[in-house]
Design an enzyme around this catalytic site. Sequence first.
Site, PDB file in Angstrom:
ATOM      1  N   CYS A   1       0.816  -1.232   0.000  1.00  0.00           N
ATOM      2  CA  CYS A   1       0.000   0.000   0.000  1.00  0.00           C
ATOM      3  C   CYS A   1       0.840   1.269   0.000  1.00  0.00           C
ATOM      4  O   CYS A   1       0.321   2.350  -0.268  1.00  0.00           O
ATOM      5  CB  CYS A   1      -0.943   0.000   1.189  1.00  0.00           C
ATOM      6  SG  CYS A   1      -2.055  -1.387   1.179  1.00  0.00           S
TER       7      CYS A   1
ATOM      8  N   ASN B   1     -10.216   0.008   1.417  1.00  0.00           N
ATOM      9  CA  ASN B   1      -8.769   0.093   1.211  1.00  0.00           C
ATOM     10  C   ASN B   1      -8.445  -0.365  -0.221  1.00  0.00           C
ATOM     11  O   ASN B   1      -8.507  -1.557  -0.531  1.00  0.00           O
ATOM     12  CB  ASN B   1      -8.078  -0.802   2.245  1.00  0.00           C
ATOM     13  CG  ASN B   1      -6.566  -0.806   2.118  1.00  0.00           C
ATOM     14  OD1 ASN B   1      -6.017  -0.328   1.123  1.00  0.00           O
ATOM     15  ND2 ASN B   1      -5.895  -1.345   3.122  1.00  0.00           N
TER      16      ASN B   1
ATOM     17  N   HIS C   1      -3.100   7.124   3.393  1.00  0.00           N
ATOM     18  CA  HIS C   1      -3.596   5.861   2.826  1.00  0.00           C
ATOM     19  C   HIS C   1      -4.925   5.549   3.512  1.00  0.00           C
ATOM     20  O   HIS C   1      -5.049   5.631   4.734  1.00  0.00           O
ATOM     21  CB  HIS C   1      -2.561   4.761   3.097  1.00  0.00           C
ATOM     22  CG  HIS C   1      -3.048   3.398   2.778  1.00  0.00           C
ATOM     23  ND1 HIS C   1      -3.767   3.120   1.635  1.00  0.00           N
ATOM     24  CD2 HIS C   1      -2.930   2.216   3.450  1.00  0.00           C
ATOM     25  CE1 HIS C   1      -4.073   1.833   1.626  1.00  0.00           C
ATOM     26  NE2 HIS C   1      -3.579   1.261   2.707  1.00  0.00           N
TER      27      HIS C   1
HETATM   28  N1  ACO Z   1     -17.563  -8.379  11.921  1.00  0.00           N
HETATM   29  C1  ACO Z   1     -17.864  -8.663  13.189  1.00  0.00           C
HETATM   30  N2  ACO Z   1     -16.944  -9.044  14.102  1.00  0.00           N
HETATM   31  C2  ACO Z   1     -15.683  -9.119  13.671  1.00  0.00           C
HETATM   32  C3  ACO Z   1     -15.290  -8.848  12.345  1.00  0.00           C
HETATM   33  C4  ACO Z   1     -16.294  -8.463  11.452  1.00  0.00           C
HETATM   34  N3  ACO Z   1     -16.046  -8.173  10.163  1.00  0.00           N
HETATM   35  N4  ACO Z   1     -13.957  -9.018  12.231  1.00  0.00           N
HETATM   36  C5  ACO Z   1     -13.512  -9.392  13.428  1.00  0.00           C
HETATM   37  N5  ACO Z   1     -14.545  -9.455  14.313  1.00  0.00           N
HETATM   38  C6  ACO Z   1     -14.537  -9.823  15.711  1.00  0.00           C
HETATM   39  C7  ACO Z   1     -13.279 -10.577  16.087  1.00  0.00           C
HETATM   40  O1  ACO Z   1     -13.420 -11.962  15.834  1.00  0.00           O
HETATM   41  C8  ACO Z   1     -13.173 -10.273  17.562  1.00  0.00           C
HETATM   42  O2  ACO Z   1     -14.040 -11.107  18.263  1.00  0.00           O
HETATM   43  P1  ACO Z   1     -13.550 -11.814  19.625  1.00  0.00           P
HETATM   44  O3  ACO Z   1     -13.238 -10.666  20.539  1.00  0.00           O
HETATM   45  O4  ACO Z   1     -14.716 -12.638  20.010  1.00  0.00           O
HETATM   46  O5  ACO Z   1     -12.338 -12.599  19.235  1.00  0.00           O
HETATM   47  C9  ACO Z   1     -13.718  -8.845  17.677  1.00  0.00           C
HETATM   48  O6  ACO Z   1     -14.512  -8.635  16.500  1.00  0.00           O
HETATM   49  C10 ACO Z   1     -12.650  -7.789  17.731  1.00  0.00           C
HETATM   50  O7  ACO Z   1     -11.712  -8.048  16.727  1.00  0.00           O
HETATM   51  P2  ACO Z   1     -10.424  -7.192  16.541  1.00  0.00           P
HETATM   52  O8  ACO Z   1      -9.520  -7.862  15.550  1.00  0.00           O
HETATM   53  O9  ACO Z   1      -9.875  -6.847  17.904  1.00  0.00           O
HETATM   54  O10 ACO Z   1     -11.036  -5.866  15.920  1.00  0.00           O
HETATM   55  P3  ACO Z   1     -10.302  -4.518  15.649  1.00  0.00           P
HETATM   56  O11 ACO Z   1     -10.956  -3.436  16.367  1.00  0.00           O
HETATM   57  O12 ACO Z   1      -8.805  -4.660  15.767  1.00  0.00           O
HETATM   58  O13 ACO Z   1     -10.627  -4.303  14.093  1.00  0.00           O
HETATM   59  C11 ACO Z   1      -9.604  -4.503  11.939  1.00  0.00           C
HETATM   60  C12 ACO Z   1     -10.184  -5.246  13.133  1.00  0.00           C
HETATM   61  C13 ACO Z   1     -10.706  -3.656  11.330  1.00  0.00           C
HETATM   62  C14 ACO Z   1      -9.119  -5.509  10.918  1.00  0.00           C
HETATM   63  C15 ACO Z   1      -8.441  -3.593  12.432  1.00  0.00           C
HETATM   64  O14 ACO Z   1      -7.560  -4.338  13.221  1.00  0.00           O
HETATM   65  C16 ACO Z   1      -7.671  -2.964  11.285  1.00  0.00           C
HETATM   66  O15 ACO Z   1      -8.195  -2.164  10.538  1.00  0.00           O
HETATM   67  N6  ACO Z   1      -6.377  -3.261  11.169  1.00  0.00           N
HETATM   68  C17 ACO Z   1      -5.534  -2.677  10.111  1.00  0.00           C
HETATM   69  C18 ACO Z   1      -5.743  -3.439   8.840  1.00  0.00           C
HETATM   70  C19 ACO Z   1      -5.168  -2.764   7.641  1.00  0.00           C
HETATM   71  O16 ACO Z   1      -5.132  -1.557   7.555  1.00  0.00           O
HETATM   72  N7  ACO Z   1      -4.703  -3.560   6.669  1.00  0.00           N
HETATM   73  C20 ACO Z   1      -4.249  -3.090   5.412  1.00  0.00           C
HETATM   74  C21 ACO Z   1      -2.848  -2.586   5.448  1.00  0.00           C
HETATM   75  S1  ACO Z   1      -2.362  -1.928   3.950  1.00  0.00           S
HETATM   76  C22 ACO Z   1      -1.763  -3.126   2.819  1.00  0.00           C
HETATM   77  O17 ACO Z   1      -0.574  -3.204   2.597  1.00  0.00           O
HETATM   78  C23 ACO Z   1      -2.683  -4.049   2.098  1.00  0.00           C
END
Ligand code: ACO
Length: 367
Positions: free
Chosen positions: A113, A283, A253
């Site tokens: 990214c 994204n 980004h």
């Molecule tokens: N819907 C509902 N619940 C969900 C979902 C979903 N889509 N996804 C995860 N959960 C659940 C999890 O299982 C977890 O449940 P648990 O507590 O029972 O285990 C709970 O929600 C919390 O999950 P977290 O992973 O702690 O959620 P978080 O607030 O961290 O959000 C997310 C997750 C959105 C993926 C976040 O961590 C994020 O945006 N990270 C950065 C990702 C990113 O930017 N990636 C691209 C980088 S750029 C590139 O090079 C491609």
Amino acid sequence: MPFAHITGWGMYVPEPILTNEDLSKLVETSDEWIRERTGIRERRIARDTDFPSTMGAEAALQALKIANLAPTELDLIICASSSPEYIFPSTACIIQDRIGATKAGAFDLQAACTGFVYALNMGAQAIRSGSVKNVLVIGTEALSRFVNWKDRNTCILFGDGAGAFVLQASDQPGGVMSAVMHSDGSGADTLSLPGGGSRHPATEATVREGKHFIQMDGKEVFRFATRVMGRAVTEALEQVHLTTNDVQWIVPHQANYRIIESAAKHLKTPLNKFVVNVERYGNTSTASIPIATIEAAQKSQIKTKDKVVFVAFGAGLTWGAMVVEWTGPLPAKKKVRIEPYRLFARLRSFFRRVLRRLEGILARKEL
Ligand code: ACO
């Protein structure tokens, strides 16, 4: 030393929209959860006929139209993509053929990214060196093809689209002012697409194990992104003795609204200085910065002479930032019509393929 100005820009997003509501029918999730945790409401999904090269070429032709520059005047094409069409040939070469950039060198740049910031910096450096005058920089993605639609941790995040900038040499000060590029390969496994490369060539087993899908430790990526975004912006600004008070816009980004909020907090800069459109596209990796910038320019938010910061992070791990002074088209003597080049490129490509085949037949006869 010439300056590298952004003189043209173009974007393309596929029409089909996938809403959070639609996703809630595929995996256990909800519109509320996705909006609260990411800020995303919907994303665009490539149709069967959309590829990184076709989307990239559309964005490129628009950018050339704004820059008033014929594709045949391009010296170099750099295409950043996290979802390139093939391992080789490069997507940049396919775009070169599609737009008829007859004298351009072309290569892909892989920095996930952060790719667009890296590519823009490489294009600007090539111009500064005096070796080239006109560079096309493209970020283009069909990430939906690598998304596991059964994995709610990743499938909610990504979208497809393309953006392109034209960089041109000019003696007038402005354009790309500074840039920083960073990497930390110790975090390579935090975010990856492990299958299909030479480490895990595609086999029945790799497909069964889902190695051809994006794998991500979301929490770890989140922590990394919030750590590096603000720091990179400050570093790029310090190179040219500026602070956030001197810039009109920061284009981050577009991965997650909460990551952007955290960068704003770290920089003690109001959120309304940040260009944000993650709610509509999700994204789009390398395409996210150009698409957000172009929409802001189209709404006349970003104007000539504005100082703008681009900042990105991604797999690798990689991150980087760049300060630019927004320029727009250079003064031109006559208007270049871009549309005929589309047809010219198609015909040229067809005849070159036919010629290559004929040459092959003749060469075989001679042996
Ligand atoms: N819907 C509902 N619940 C969900 C979902 C979903 N889509 N996804 C995860 N959960 C659940 C999890 O299982 C977890 O449940 P648990 O507590 O029972 O285990 C709970 O929600 C919390 O999950 P977290 O992973 O702690 O959620 P978080 O607030 O961290 O959000 C997310 C997750 C959105 C993926 C976040 O961590 C994020 O945006 N990270 C950065 C990702 C990113 O930017 N990636 C691209 C980088 S750029 C590139 O090079 C491609």
